[in-house]
Design an enzyme around this catalytic site. Structure first.
Site, short mmCIF file in Angstrom:
data_model
loop_
_atom_site.label_atom_id
_atom_site.label_comp_id
_atom_site.label_asym_id
_atom_site.label_seq_id
_atom_site.Cartn_x
_atom_site.Cartn_y
_atom_site.Cartn_z
N GLU A 7 35.40 39.23 43.82
CA GLU A 7 36.91 39.42 43.94
C GLU A 7 37.41 40.40 42.80
OE1 GLU A 7 37.30 34.67 45.60
OE2 GLU A 7 38.26 35.41 43.93
N CYS A 50 65.27 42.30 23.35
CA CYS A 50 65.90 41.71 22.13
C CYS A 50 64.91 40.77 21.77
CB CYS A 50 67.12 41.03 22.61
SG CYS A 50 68.35 42.36 23.15
N TYR A 79 47.82 43.85 36.60
CA TYR A 79 49.08 42.93 35.67
C TYR A 79 50.00 43.30 34.87
CZ TYR A 79 44.83 40.11 37.48
OH TYR A 79 43.94 39.75 38.07
N1 LLP Z 1 39.84 35.70 41.73
C1 LLP Z 1 40.41 34.64 41.22
C2 LLP Z 1 40.26 33.29 41.96
C3 LLP Z 1 41.53 34.83 40.36
O1 LLP Z 1 41.93 33.84 39.91
C4 LLP Z 1 41.48 36.29 39.62
C5 LLP Z 1 42.28 36.34 38.55
C6 LLP Z 1 40.62 37.24 40.27
C7 LLP Z 1 39.89 37.06 41.16
C8 LLP Z 1 40.83 38.69 39.67
O2 LLP Z 1 40.47 38.79 38.34
P1 LLP Z 1 40.28 40.18 37.80
O3 LLP Z 1 39.07 40.79 38.51
O4 LLP Z 1 41.52 40.80 38.02
O5 LLP Z 1 39.98 39.90 36.26
N2 LLP Z 1 47.34 38.04 33.88
C9 LLP Z 1 46.07 38.09 33.21
C10 LLP Z 1 44.77 38.08 34.30
C11 LLP Z 1 44.89 36.66 35.17
C12 LLP Z 1 43.81 36.75 36.04
C13 LLP Z 1 43.73 35.47 37.16
N3 LLP Z 1 43.09 35.41 37.84
C14 LLP Z 1 45.92 39.46 32.61
O6 LLP Z 1 46.72 40.15 32.50
O7 LLP Z 1 44.82 39.61 31.82
#
Ligand code: LLP
Length: 438
Positions: free
Chosen positions: A290, A365, A395
């Site tokens: 994913e 602010c 994100y």
């Molecule tokens: N699958 C599941 C179950 C997840 O919870 C996530 C991300 C992904 C896949 C995708 O992860 P990626 O490949 O994008 O790393 N807001 C944070 C990242 C939170 C990710 C949450 N879950 C940031 O800006 O670094």
């Protein structure tokens, strides 16, 4: 760091031949520019690599919608033919609006509402990832109501410490997600699901964290889960046909960093999964992944206009140049939240001025409203200059807020030298639209 259509010359940055200055004039700032062909090719790269490394056992690449989704991007996903992972009813609605076949959709999340579960079952999503004992009951009653047998997976925490920021590390023991293998709660959940004939347990799911370089944590997680699959086989005399290893593959945010490419990680993962399954006497399950950030992150940059510049004298006598841009923590929360590091460059000219210690800040602010904590920028940077920050596709817009009633920026797709808005800029009317006037 930069999307593949980005180039630089004396006039600064261009994407697909369109200069930053022309784009800023047409679309305003701040704006996210996403390179559509690059997005498509990154998604395809993961799909091809999964097939190449797992062959008949290649499951699905589910694009993690949370990184960034809108109706147009959902349509790209549909056209590319990969799957999508959604974790709320909102993300599910956008995926469906983009025309994605529910049979390509996976729903996960640690606290899905009953309404979200019912909707997912009704539209016929391919699989629901169960995260708590309560959810087993909720999905079961939704399946009974809809008269279907719902495919499910169990989210497991394999007790792995991923090497990343603690807020985005998800598979050690002390987390809200899933069922722990070590404590036995995973085993209890398996028995519970198996007692529900309206649920079809397809296999196990894990996601160890985000922005992860290296493969050791993925491999440890896979090893522990495969051991549980072997235990399942001993107990139930059948094999679970699927294993989903989640996302988390890191990207480059700074010069010198290297985005993890599928051909860097999947061969090692595939060798390990094959070896462990063989040793445990298991057939190779379908392997799904994913990736979110890794697909969309590198395809997007944010364009800002500099509003003010201020030289601040530090305690040690040094000078820090505060460069204020017309966005900030409302469209890039990652610096404030995770101490994330970004890079930026002048986008509408070049400069031979010496580089000076600088901080790029927003218009909100509070002192924590920082886009880039430490960066060397040309000393002649001035109001009206354009500044571009690469790798903001994941994100960024998806975590944007209206803090200080700042309208959220648009997303403009660039394809073959043409630009089109795929998410429009919010305006004052949008900001007022939810307020009850009477
Ligand atoms: N699958 C599941 C179950 C997840 O919870 C996530 C991300 C992904 C896949 C995708 O992860 P990626 O490949 O994008 O790393 N807001 C944070 C990242 C939170 C990710 C949450 N879950 C940031 O800006 O670094």
């Amino acid at each position: 760091m930069w999307s593949s259509a980005v180039s630089f010359n004396q006039e600064g940055l261009a994407i697909g031949g369109l200069t930053a200055r022309a784009l800023a004039s047409e679309f305003g700032t701040p704006t996210f520019f996403i390179d559509e062909n690059h997005f498509r090719s990154r998604a395809q790269l993961w799909a091809d690599a999964l097939n190449a490394n797992f062959g008949d056992s290649a499951g699905t690449v589910y694009y993690a919608a949370k990184a960034f989704i809108c109706t147009d991007v959902a349509r790209w996903i549909k056209e590319i033919g990969i799957g999508i992972d959604v974790c709320t009813g909102g993300e599910l609605a956008v995926a469906l609006a983009g025309g994605i076949d529910p049979k390509k959709i996976e729903l996960h999340g640690n606290n899905k509402s009953v309404a979200e579960i019912n909707r997912a079952v009704e539209v016929g999503v391919r699989v629901i990832v169960l995260d708590s004992l309560f959810e087993i009951e909720r999905v079961s009653s939704a399946a009974k109501k809809a008269g279907v047998r719902q495919a499910v997976m169990l989210r497991l925490t394999p007790g792995v410490q991923a090497h990343t920021h603690q807020s985005i590390s998800t598979a050690h023991e002390d987390v809200k997600f899933g069922f722990s293998i070590a404590s036995g709660s995973a085993w209890a959940a398996i028995s519970e699901v198996m007692s529900h004939p309206e649920l079809e347990l397809r296999g196990f799911h894990t996601h160890i964290g985000s922005q992860i370089f290296g493969t050791d944590s993925f491999e440890l997680a896979a090893t522990r889960i495969i051991a549980l699959m072997a235990k399942f086989k001993d107990e139930y005399s059948s094999e679970l046909p699927e294993l989903d290893l989640g996302g988390g593959y890191a990207i480059a945010y700074l010069p010198g960093e290297k985005t993890v490419e599928p051909h860097n990680v999947l061969p090692a993962l595939s060798a390990l999964v094959k070896r462990e399954c063989k040793a445990a006497g298991l057939k190779l399950p379908l392997i799904s992944i994913e990736p979110g950030r890794n697909i969309v992150g590198p395809t997007t940059f944010t364009l800002y206009e500099v509003g003010t510049v201020k030289d601040v004298t530090l305690e040690d006598g040094g000078i820090r140049k505060y460069v204020s841009v017309d966005g900030g923590m409302s469209e890039n929360m990652r610096t404030s939240l995770y101490d994330a590091e970004y890079f930026a460059t002048l986008a509408d000219r070049t400069s031979t001025a010496p580089l000076t210690q600088s901080r790029v800040v927003g218009k909100h602010c509070e002192t924590g409203d920082i886009v880039i904590r430490d960066i060397k920028l040309p000393a002649d940077i001035a109001p009206g200059d354009l500044l571009a920050t690469p790798a903001t596709g994941a994100y960024g817009r998806s975590m944007a807020s209206n803090y200080n009633h700042v309208p959220r920026p648009p997303v403009v797709a660039i394809k073959d030298g043409k630009a089109r808005v795929i998410v429009r800029r919010e305006n004052e009317a949008d900001l007022l639209a939810l307020d009850v006037k009477e």
